[in-house]
Scaffold this motif. Structure first.
Motif, PDB file in Angstrom:
ATOM      1  N   GLY A 231      -1.618   0.927  15.530  1.00 15.77           N
ATOM      2  CA  GLY A 231      -2.182   1.494  14.213  1.00 15.77           C
ATOM      3  C   GLY A 231      -2.048   2.941  14.265  1.00 15.77           C
ATOM      4  N   LYS A 232      -2.369   3.431  15.169  1.00 14.22           N
ATOM      5  CA  LYS A 232      -2.232   4.835  15.155  1.00 14.22           C
ATOM      6  C   LYS A 232      -0.920   5.597  14.865  1.00 14.22           C
ATOM      7  CE  LYS A 232      -6.042   6.072  18.231  1.00 14.22           C
ATOM      8  NZ  LYS A 232      -6.378   6.113  19.749  1.00 14.22           N
ATOM      9  N   SER A 233       0.123   4.586  15.416  1.00 15.06           N
ATOM     10  CA  SER A 233       1.735   4.930  15.282  1.00 15.06           C
ATOM     11  C   SER A 233       2.118   4.913  13.811  1.00 15.06           C
ATOM     12  CB  SER A 233       2.674   4.436  16.268  1.00 15.06           C
ATOM     13  OG  SER A 233       2.630   3.149  15.865  1.00 15.06           O
ATOM     14  N   LEU A 234       1.249   4.073  12.854  1.00 18.69           N
ATOM     15  CA  LEU A 234       1.745   3.720  11.744  1.00 18.69           C
ATOM     16  C   LEU A 234       0.808   4.447  10.666  1.00 18.69           C
ATOM     17  CD1 LEU A 234       2.623   0.150  11.786  1.00 18.69           C
ATOM     18  CD2 LEU A 234       4.002   1.823  10.901  1.00 18.69           C
ATOM     19  N   ALA A 235      -0.544   4.542  10.920  1.00 16.24           N
ATOM     20  CA  ALA A 235      -1.231   5.378  10.087  1.00 16.24           C
ATOM     21  C   ALA A 235      -1.095   6.561   9.630  1.00 16.24           C
ATOM     22  CB  ALA A 235      -2.811   5.350  10.592  1.00 16.24           C
ATOM     23  N   GLY A 236      -0.846   6.775   8.201  1.00 15.43           N
ATOM     24  CA  GLY A 236      -0.351   8.086   7.498  1.00 15.43           C
ATOM     25  C   GLY A 236       0.817   8.165   7.041  1.00 15.43           C
ATOM     26  N   ILE A 237       1.590   7.080   7.410  1.00 14.50           N
ATOM     27  CA  ILE A 237       3.187   7.058   6.969  1.00 14.50           C
ATOM     28  C   ILE A 237       3.099   6.233   5.567  1.00 14.50           C
ATOM     29  CG2 ILE A 237       5.188   5.763   7.504  1.00 14.50           C
ATOM     30  CD1 ILE A 237       4.729   6.066  10.296  1.00 14.50           C
ATOM     31  N   GLN A 238       3.757   7.127   4.615  1.00 11.54           N
ATOM     32  CA  GLN A 238       4.297   6.436   3.382  1.00 11.54           C
ATOM     33  C   GLN A 238       5.597   6.179   3.155  1.00 11.54           C
ATOM     34  OE1 GLN A 238       2.912  10.062   0.668  1.00 11.54           O
ATOM     35  NE2 GLN A 238       0.982   8.565   0.284  1.00 11.54           N
ATOM     36  N   LEU A 239       5.983   4.763   2.677  1.00 11.49           N
ATOM     37  CA  LEU A 239       7.277   4.488   2.532  1.00 11.49           C
ATOM     38  C   LEU A 239       7.445   4.335   1.110  1.00 11.49           C
ATOM     39  CD1 LEU A 239       7.379   1.678   5.468  1.00 11.49           C
ATOM     40  CD2 LEU A 239       8.091   4.152   5.571  1.00 11.49           C
ATOM     41  N   LYS A 240       8.744   4.807   0.677  1.00 17.62           N
ATOM     42  CA  LYS A 240       8.890   4.884  -0.780  1.00 17.62           C
ATOM     43  C   LYS A 240      10.085   3.756  -1.009  1.00 17.62           C
ATOM     44  CE  LYS A 240       7.120   9.052  -2.273  1.00 17.62           C
ATOM     45  NZ  LYS A 240       5.904   8.471  -2.485  1.00 17.62           N
ATOM     46  N   ASN A 241      10.233   3.395  -2.337  1.00 21.74           N
ATOM     47  CA  ASN A 241      11.288   2.196  -2.607  1.00 21.74           C
ATOM     48  C   ASN A 241      11.529   1.332  -1.563  1.00 21.74           C
ATOM     49  OD1 ASN A 241      11.546   3.848  -5.034  1.00 21.74           O
ATOM     50  ND2 ASN A 241      12.817   5.300  -3.689  1.00 21.74           N
ATOM     51  N   ILE A 242      10.558   0.575  -1.116  1.00 20.91           N
ATOM     52  CA  ILE A 242      10.782  -0.308  -0.291  1.00 20.91           C
ATOM     53  C   ILE A 242      10.207  -1.864  -1.099  1.00 20.91           C
ATOM     54  CG2 ILE A 242      10.361   0.560   1.980  1.00 20.91           C
ATOM     55  CD1 ILE A 242       7.534  -1.348   0.484  1.00 20.91           C
ATOM     56  N   SER A 243      10.658  -3.009  -0.107  1.00 18.08           N
ATOM     57  CA  SER A 243      10.008  -4.205  -0.929  1.00 18.08           C
ATOM     58  C   SER A 243       9.155  -4.934   0.089  1.00 18.08           C
ATOM     59  CB  SER A 243      11.161  -5.124  -1.227  1.00 18.08           C
ATOM     60  OG  SER A 243      10.963  -6.146  -1.259  1.00 18.08           O
ATOM     61  N   LEU A 244       7.996  -5.353  -0.534  1.00 19.49           N
ATOM     62  CA  LEU A 244       6.970  -6.023   0.527  1.00 19.49           C
ATOM     63  C   LEU A 244       6.995  -7.427  -0.049  1.00 19.49           C
ATOM     64  CD1 LEU A 244       5.438  -5.178   3.065  1.00 19.49           C
ATOM     65  CD2 LEU A 244       3.572  -4.916   1.427  1.00 19.49           C
ATOM     66  N   ALA A 245       6.971  -8.344   0.872  1.00 20.63           N
ATOM     67  CA  ALA A 245       6.822  -9.821   0.264  1.00 20.63           C
ATOM     68  C   ALA A 245       5.391 -10.434   0.806  1.00 20.63           C
ATOM     69  CB  ALA A 245       8.068 -10.717   0.565  1.00 20.63           C
ATOM     70  N   ALA A 246       4.521 -11.158   0.294  1.00 19.87           N
ATOM     71  CA  ALA A 246       3.473 -11.791   1.096  1.00 19.87           C
ATOM     72  C   ALA A 246       4.045 -13.382   1.191  1.00 19.87           C
ATOM     73  CB  ALA A 246       2.452 -12.181  -0.072  1.00 19.87           C
ATOM     74  N   VAL A 247       4.060 -13.625   2.476  1.00 18.34           N
ATOM     75  CA  VAL A 247       4.079 -14.841   2.937  1.00 18.34           C
ATOM     76  C   VAL A 247       3.066 -15.697   3.469  1.00 18.34           C
ATOM     77  CG1 VAL A 247       5.889 -16.217   4.704  1.00 18.34           C
ATOM     78  CG2 VAL A 247       6.539 -13.866   3.788  1.00 18.34           C
ATOM     79  N   ILE A 248       2.861 -16.827   2.632  1.00 10.49           N
ATOM     80  CA  ILE A 248       1.540 -17.532   2.676  1.00 10.49           C
ATOM     81  C   ILE A 248       2.053 -18.956   3.406  1.00 10.49           C
ATOM     82  CG2 ILE A 248      -0.498 -18.555   1.750  1.00 10.49           C
ATOM     83  CD1 ILE A 248      -0.504 -15.960  -0.022  1.00 10.49           C
ATOM     84  N   ASP A 249       1.473 -19.332   4.628  1.00  9.67           N
ATOM     85  CA  ASP A 249       1.703 -20.494   5.243  1.00  9.67           C
ATOM     86  C   ASP A 249       3.503 -20.554   5.394  1.00  9.67           C
ATOM     87  OD1 ASP A 249      -0.750 -21.168   5.920  1.00  9.67           O
ATOM     88  OD2 ASP A 249      -1.133 -22.048   3.960  1.00  9.67           O
ATOM     89  N   GLY A 250       4.148 -19.812   5.516  1.00  9.22           N
ATOM     90  CA  GLY A 250       5.361 -19.878   5.702  1.00  9.22           C
ATOM     91  C   GLY A 250       6.290 -19.626   4.345  1.00  9.22           C
ATOM     92  N   GLN A 251       5.658 -19.501   3.387  1.00  5.79           N
ATOM     93  CA  GLN A 251       6.584 -19.562   2.063  1.00  5.79           C
ATOM     94  C   GLN A 251       6.198 -18.251   1.595  1.00  5.79           C
ATOM     95  OE1 GLN A 251       7.768 -22.350   0.070  1.00  5.79           O
ATOM     96  NE2 GLN A 251       7.482 -23.446   2.046  1.00  5.79           N
ATOM     97  N   SER A 252       7.466 -17.398   0.944  1.00  5.03           N
ATOM     98  CA  SER A 252       7.206 -16.287   0.449  1.00  5.03           C
ATOM     99  C   SER A 252       6.643 -16.519  -1.210  1.00  5.03           C
ATOM    100  CB  SER A 252       8.707 -15.707   0.377  1.00  5.03           C
ATOM    101  OG  SER A 252       8.593 -14.523  -0.241  1.00  5.03           O
ATOM    102  N   VAL A 253       5.617 -15.864  -1.509  1.00  2.00           N
ATOM    103  CA  VAL A 253       5.096 -16.322  -2.833  1.00  2.00           C
ATOM    104  C   VAL A 253       5.034 -15.417  -3.518  1.00  2.00           C
ATOM    105  CG1 VAL A 253       3.409 -18.237  -1.847  1.00  2.00           C
ATOM    106  CG2 VAL A 253       2.667 -15.583  -1.956  1.00  2.00           C
ATOM    107  N   GLU A 254       5.202 -14.040  -3.236  1.00  5.41           N
ATOM    108  CA  GLU A 254       5.037 -12.756  -4.284  1.00  5.41           C
ATOM    109  C   GLU A 254       5.929 -11.647  -3.556  1.00  5.41           C
ATOM    110  OE1 GLU A 254       1.381 -12.109  -5.588  1.00  5.41           O
ATOM    111  OE2 GLU A 254       1.847 -10.243  -6.822  1.00  5.41           O
ATOM    112  N   SER A 255       6.634 -11.058  -4.285  1.00  4.12           N
ATOM    113  CA  SER A 255       7.243  -9.810  -3.564  1.00  4.12           C
ATOM    114  C   SER A 255       7.217  -8.657  -4.651  1.00  4.12           C
ATOM    115  CB  SER A 255       8.769 -10.403  -3.417  1.00  4.12           C
ATOM    116  OG  SER A 255       9.392  -9.184  -2.888  1.00  4.12           O
ATOM    117  N   GLU A 256       7.212  -7.506  -4.183  1.00  6.59           N
ATOM    118  CA  GLU A 256       7.014  -6.347  -4.889  1.00  6.59           C
ATOM    119  C   GLU A 256       7.695  -5.164  -4.673  1.00  6.59           C
ATOM    120  OE1 GLU A 256       5.439  -6.031  -7.718  1.00  6.59           O
ATOM    121  OE2 GLU A 256       4.007  -8.233  -7.550  1.00  6.59           O
ATOM    122  N   PHE A 257       8.438  -4.609  -5.523  1.00  8.46           N
ATOM    123  CA  PHE A 257       9.195  -3.325  -5.054  1.00  8.46           C
ATOM    124  C   PHE A 257       8.326  -2.020  -5.263  1.00  8.46           C
ATOM    125  CE2 PHE A 257      11.959   0.080  -6.471  1.00  8.46           C
ATOM    126  CZ  PHE A 257      12.939   0.186  -5.095  1.00  8.46           C
ATOM    127  N   GLY A 258       8.467  -0.978  -4.381  1.00  9.70           N
ATOM    128  CA  GLY A 258       7.696   0.293  -4.912  1.00  9.70           C
ATOM    129  C   GLY A 258       7.443   0.896  -3.572  1.00  9.70           C
TER     130      GLY A 258
END
Ligand SMILES: Cc1cc2nc3c(=O)[nH]c(=O)nc-3n(C[C@H](O)[C@H](O)[C@H](O)COP(=O)(O)OP(=O)(O)OC[C@H]3O[C@@H](n4cnc5c(N)ncnc54)[C@H](O)[C@@H]3O)c2cc1C
Length: 467
Positions: A231-258
């Motif tokens: 957690g310490k190695s990640l906290a404070g990092i901001q990533l721009k223009n990435i894509s993040l998807a929510a995978v629920i019970d193995g299914q990708s249900v929503e994906s957002e870019f930003g």
């Protein structure tokens, strides 16, 4: 104290309700009293912390573009929105002396970027129409009477009113006064309350916090739980223009870019928040949730694999790489593909990027055997795959102590969308976050609070005068 219209809660929706009611009464020649009862020493405490103290007070989209950002039943909000749309909210603040600016994404802020200007303007508008704002006045209960309501306050007093507006907000940031008091009162009056849960909140990856997790309920991981080394190695990092998807019970249900932020809470920022509602609900329901980070959303997997290989060759050819081992060269390669500060966590999360093998041993003339030296191997295909798919299994979420908004609340099916009046208890109105109403970030929540508050206030005043 006796007042014809009482409003419990002097937050965004309550103050706008008071203004809407008092204006209607004054404009129609009535001197009926409108009173706000606010628990905290000052009204609008939550507004003061909105938009990181800058207060993104509305979003100037029209209804068609605005409504998809309402995560609960958007149709319920439609009549309120048309009665006081976001342009009208901007006009309200400007005509009451607060200049506004509109930024990227149609988000409106006070030109001063001081949330206090929003609170001061609301209060000025209210008192200008004779609204009485009583602070340090927690309401402890309400009783329905034949001719209105009895409101009990912590000082042991009883107050009477003919119309009652409940504007006590949700459960998030309880330090601002929003502690969900009215949910029990609503149930007591026969209203259904939809299950509440935190939304627009940090999602906590597995291993992000230490073993001694502080929790109050299923999936809840208190913001104050200390970070692990990962957690310490990640906290404070901001990533721009990435894509993040929510995978629920193995299914990708929503994906957002930003953009995404790693904080002391977990994964948040605009894209993390956007996914949080669905993920929190899934965790509470016992589903397995993973956030899948794509650091290179604009590049296809095959193209990225070729690019990683060619960058690796470039690193090898660079005279500055001379004398450097593969482990060090791997860091140089990753530095070309991601922010430097992300590299330690990326390597820790993908231990098979660098594997260590031992070279074959040798035997000298006397037959003595020497063990071969260790050598690091860099697995380029693992790097390429991890850049497109860095999975963070989610252990839990930060709760009401630091979430932006509460999902769930008083069931809107039992309220009239054209007036905000209860279908069950005539003369009782609800507005703002106490209702089952929550939106995305971007000024949508305050707009929803303002327009439902204004309609509730206006409707209460109209019905009072019609009596
Ligand atoms: C950190 C943070 C940042 C945010 N930023 C934004 C943003 O930039 N833009 C945006 O659109 N939205 C933002 N929001 C969401 C937005 O602030 C809320 O949705 C909005 O304030 C809800 O308004 P409300 O009037 O329903 O409730 P609140 O603003 O919470 O007001 C409720 C009021 O009722 C009072 N009260 C509660 N119980 C009692 C009682 N028993 N007796 C008397 N009074 C009582 C409380 O003290 C409080 O003043 C943010 C929220 C947070 C937590």
């Amino acid at each position: 104290m006796k007042s014809e219209i009482m409003i419990i809660g002097g937050g965004a929706s309550g103050l706008m309700a008071a203004y809407g009611a008092a204006k209607w009464l004054v404009d129609n020649g009535s001197d009926s009293q409108v009173t706000v009862l606010e628990k905290m020493p000052r009204p609008g405490r939550k507004i003061m912390i909105t938009g990181k103290g800058r207060c993104n007070f509305t979003n100037v989209k029209d209804w068609n573009a605005f409504s998809p950002h309402i995560r609960s039943k958007s149709n319920f909000v439609k009549p309120s929105f048309y009665n006081l749309d976001s342009t009208a909210v901007v006009d309200f603040f400007e005509s009451n002396g607060m200049k506004a600016v509109v930024e990227r994404g149609d988000r409106a802020f006070p030109a001063s970027y001081h949330a206090s200007d929003v609170v001061d303007t609301l209060l000025r508008a209210c008192t200008g129409y004779g609204v009485k704002v009583v602070t340090d006045c927690p309401v402890t209960g309400i009783v329905r009477m034949a001719d209105g309501f009895k409101v009990n306050t912590a000082d042991g007093l009883e107050h009477r009113c003919r119309r009652l507006i409940i504007a006590t907000g949700g459960l998030s940031y309880p330090g601002t006064g929003s502690t969900g008091d009215a949910l029990a009162w609503a149930e007591g009056l026969g209203h259904a309350v939809r299950p509440c849960f935190p939304s627009l909140t940090a999602l906590v990856p597995k291993g992000y916090k230490t073993g001694d997790i502080i929790s109050r309920g299923k999936g809840h991981i208190d913001r104050g739980t200390p970070l692990s080394e990962f957690g310490k190695s990640l906290a404070g990092i901001q990533l721009k223009n990435i894509s993040l998807a929510a995978v629920i019970d193995g299914q990708s249900v929503e994906s957002e870019f930003g953009d995404v932020d790693f904080t002391d809470g977990g994964i948040e920022g605009p894209v993390g928040f956007q996914l949080s509602r669905r993920c929190v609900k899934a965790i509470i329901n016992g589903s397995k949730v993973t956030l899948r980070l794509d650091l290179k959303p604009g590049v296809e997997a095959a193209e990225l694999a070729a690019r990683v290989k060619s960058l690796w060759d470039e690193v090898a050819r660079d005279p500055r790489s001379r004398g450097k081992g593969d482990r060090e060269r791997c860091r140089i390669l990753l530095g070309k593909l991601m922010p430097w500060e992300l590299i330690p966590a990326f390597l820790a999360a993908h231990p098979d990027i660098v594997t260590v093998k031992r070279k074959a041993g040798t035997r000298d003339g006397s037959g003595r055997y020497s063990v071969g030296a260790q050598q690091a191997f860099v697995n380029l295909s693992v790097i390429a795959k991890a850049l497109k798919q860095w999975d963070f299994p989610i252990e839990g979420f930060v709760g009401y102590e630091r979430c932006v908004v509460t999902a769930g609340g008083v069931d809107t099916d039992e309220l009239l969308p054209k007036t905000m009046e209860s279908r069950l208890v005539p003369g009782l109105y609800f507005c703002g976050e106490v209702m089952d109403m929550d939106c995305d970030t971007g000024g949508y929540n305050l707009q929803a609070a303002f327009c439902t508050g204004y309609l509730a206030g206006q409707s209460a005043a109209k019905s009072l005068l019609a009596q």
